[in-house]
Design a protein around this motif. Structure first.
Motif, short mmCIF file in Angstrom:
data_model
loop_
_atom_site.label_atom_id
_atom_site.label_comp_id
_atom_site.label_asym_id
_atom_site.label_seq_id
_atom_site.Cartn_x
_atom_site.Cartn_y
_atom_site.Cartn_z
N GLY A 44 0.78 -1.23 0.00
CA GLY A 44 0.00 0.00 0.00
C GLY A 44 0.81 1.28 0.00
N THR A 45 2.14 1.18 0.03
CA THR A 45 2.99 2.38 0.05
C THR A 45 3.91 2.40 -1.16
OG1 THR A 45 4.90 1.44 1.20
CG2 THR A 45 3.08 2.19 2.56
N THR A 46 4.14 3.61 -1.69
CA THR A 46 5.11 3.78 -2.77
C THR A 46 5.82 5.11 -2.58
OG1 THR A 46 3.53 4.83 -4.27
CG2 THR A 46 3.74 2.43 -4.42
N ALA A 47 6.99 5.24 -3.18
CA ALA A 47 7.74 6.49 -3.10
C ALA A 47 8.56 6.66 -4.37
CB ALA A 47 8.65 6.49 -1.87
N LYS A 48 8.89 7.92 -4.69
CA LYS A 48 9.64 8.21 -5.90
C LYS A 48 11.14 7.99 -5.66
CE LYS A 48 6.39 11.67 -7.64
NZ LYS A 48 6.21 13.09 -8.04
N GLY A 49 11.80 7.54 -6.72
CA GLY A 49 13.24 7.41 -6.69
C GLY A 49 13.90 8.54 -7.45
N GLU A 50 15.01 8.23 -8.12
CA GLU A 50 15.78 9.25 -8.83
C GLU A 50 15.14 9.69 -10.14
OE1 GLU A 50 19.43 6.31 -8.12
OE2 GLU A 50 19.94 8.04 -9.38
N VAL A 51 14.52 8.76 -10.86
CA VAL A 51 14.00 9.04 -12.21
C VAL A 51 12.55 8.59 -12.34
CG1 VAL A 51 16.22 9.07 -13.40
CG2 VAL A 51 15.09 6.88 -12.98
N PRO A 52 11.60 9.20 -11.60
CA PRO A 52 10.22 8.71 -11.59
C PRO A 52 9.32 9.20 -12.73
CG PRO A 52 10.44 10.57 -10.11
CD PRO A 52 11.82 10.30 -10.68
N ASP A 53 9.75 10.24 -13.44
CA ASP A 53 8.85 10.85 -14.44
C ASP A 53 8.51 9.88 -15.56
OD1 ASP A 53 10.46 14.13 -14.20
OD2 ASP A 53 8.98 13.12 -12.94
N GLY A 54 7.20 9.82 -15.87
CA GLY A 54 6.73 8.95 -16.95
C GLY A 54 6.34 7.56 -16.48
N TYR A 55 6.49 7.29 -15.19
CA TYR A 55 6.19 5.97 -14.62
C TYR A 55 5.22 6.11 -13.44
CZ TYR A 55 10.63 4.89 -16.97
OH TYR A 55 11.65 4.76 -17.87
N ASN A 56 4.40 5.08 -13.24
CA ASN A 56 3.61 4.97 -12.03
C ASN A 56 3.73 3.57 -11.49
OD1 ASN A 56 1.19 3.33 -13.15
ND2 ASN A 56 1.34 5.05 -14.56
N VAL A 57 3.48 3.41 -10.20
CA VAL A 57 3.63 2.10 -9.56
C VAL A 57 2.47 1.85 -8.62
CG1 VAL A 57 6.15 1.90 -9.69
CG2 VAL A 57 5.09 3.13 -7.78
N SER A 58 2.28 0.58 -8.31
CA SER A 58 1.28 0.21 -7.30
C SER A 58 1.74 -1.03 -6.57
CB SER A 58 -0.10 -0.01 -7.93
OG SER A 58 -0.07 -1.11 -8.81
#
Lengths: 114, 112
Positions: free
Chosen positions: A53-67
């Motif tokens: 249920g938790t996610t966070a951005k890394g170094e290069v998150p643009d253009g991607y989504n996660v679940s």
């Protein structure tokens, strides 16, 4: 144990198409990661999750989504693929309960965007 | 900010020794070493923790200089199986060190 598995192994997309990469682990790990690997760039972190249920951005998150709806699965989505997203994508999971703190990597997904 | 690895590439004959370095501009809590063979996933080699001892197994060992924020990987009497790209991953703390920052890698080629 299968360890960390990734689906698919290869994929070719046209610019603007969408897709989802699936990562699954059977080691009951809390932490999961998505990296991309490009020649000469090493491994760069896209997104990560420290638990269900938790996610966070890394170094290069643009253009991607996660679940991360389930503990064992971590999905990476590309809503509108671009040629710059051509890369090899690796998923990893981490055992936070052991002293060695190892990250286990999946076999990778080779994505080409035309 | 990515740690800096040196050299970027090295070619050795079987039986020779190699040293791979990893430097960071930030104070580090831990350094992790991985090896990746062509077309495969990275595989964990070892971890070095702040205040910990030098690690090693078989003929591969590593050290961590906390004052200089540097780690070195030592491969002794290299074997053909040591060929691959070596990456260091660094973490700046234990609390909240949910992620590693990887260097750009050192490609090691062992020739007979």
């Amino acid at each position: 144990n299968a360890g960390v598995t990734q689906t698919p192994k290869f994929r070719v997309l046209k610019t603007g198409q969408s897709m989802t990469l699936l990562c699954a682990q059977d080691m009951n790990h809390e932490y999961m990661y998505w990296y991309r690997q490009d020649p000469g760039m090493g491994l760069r972190l896209i997104h990560y999750s420290v638990g269900e249920g938790t996610t966070a951005k890394g170094e290069v998150p643009d253009g991607y989504n996660v679940s991360r709806l389930k503990k064992q699965n971590f999905l990476l989505g590309l809503e509108s693929a671009a040629p710059s997203q051509t890369s090899v994508y690796f998923c990893a999971s981490r055992n936070t309960l052991t002293f060695t703190d190892t990250q286990y990597f999946g076999p990778g997904t080779r994505l080409t965007v035309l | 900010q990515q740690p800096v690895q040196s050299p970027q590439a090295v070619i050795l004959r079987e039986g020779e020794d190699a040293v791979i370095n990893c430097s960071s501009s930030k104070a580090l809590y831990s350094v992790h070493w991985y090896r990746q063979k062509h077309g495969e996933a990275p595989v964990f080699l070892m971890i070095l923790l702040k205040g910990g001892e030098q690690k090693g197994h078989d003929k591969i060992s590593a050290s961590f200089n906390e004052k200089k924020q540097q780690s070195s990987l030592y491969l002794t009497a290299s074997q053909l199986s040591y060929s691959g790209t070596y990456f260091c991953g660094t973490a700046i703390s234990n609390f909240g060190n949910e992620k590693l920052t990887f260097g750009t890698g050192t490609r090691l080629t062992i020739i007979p």
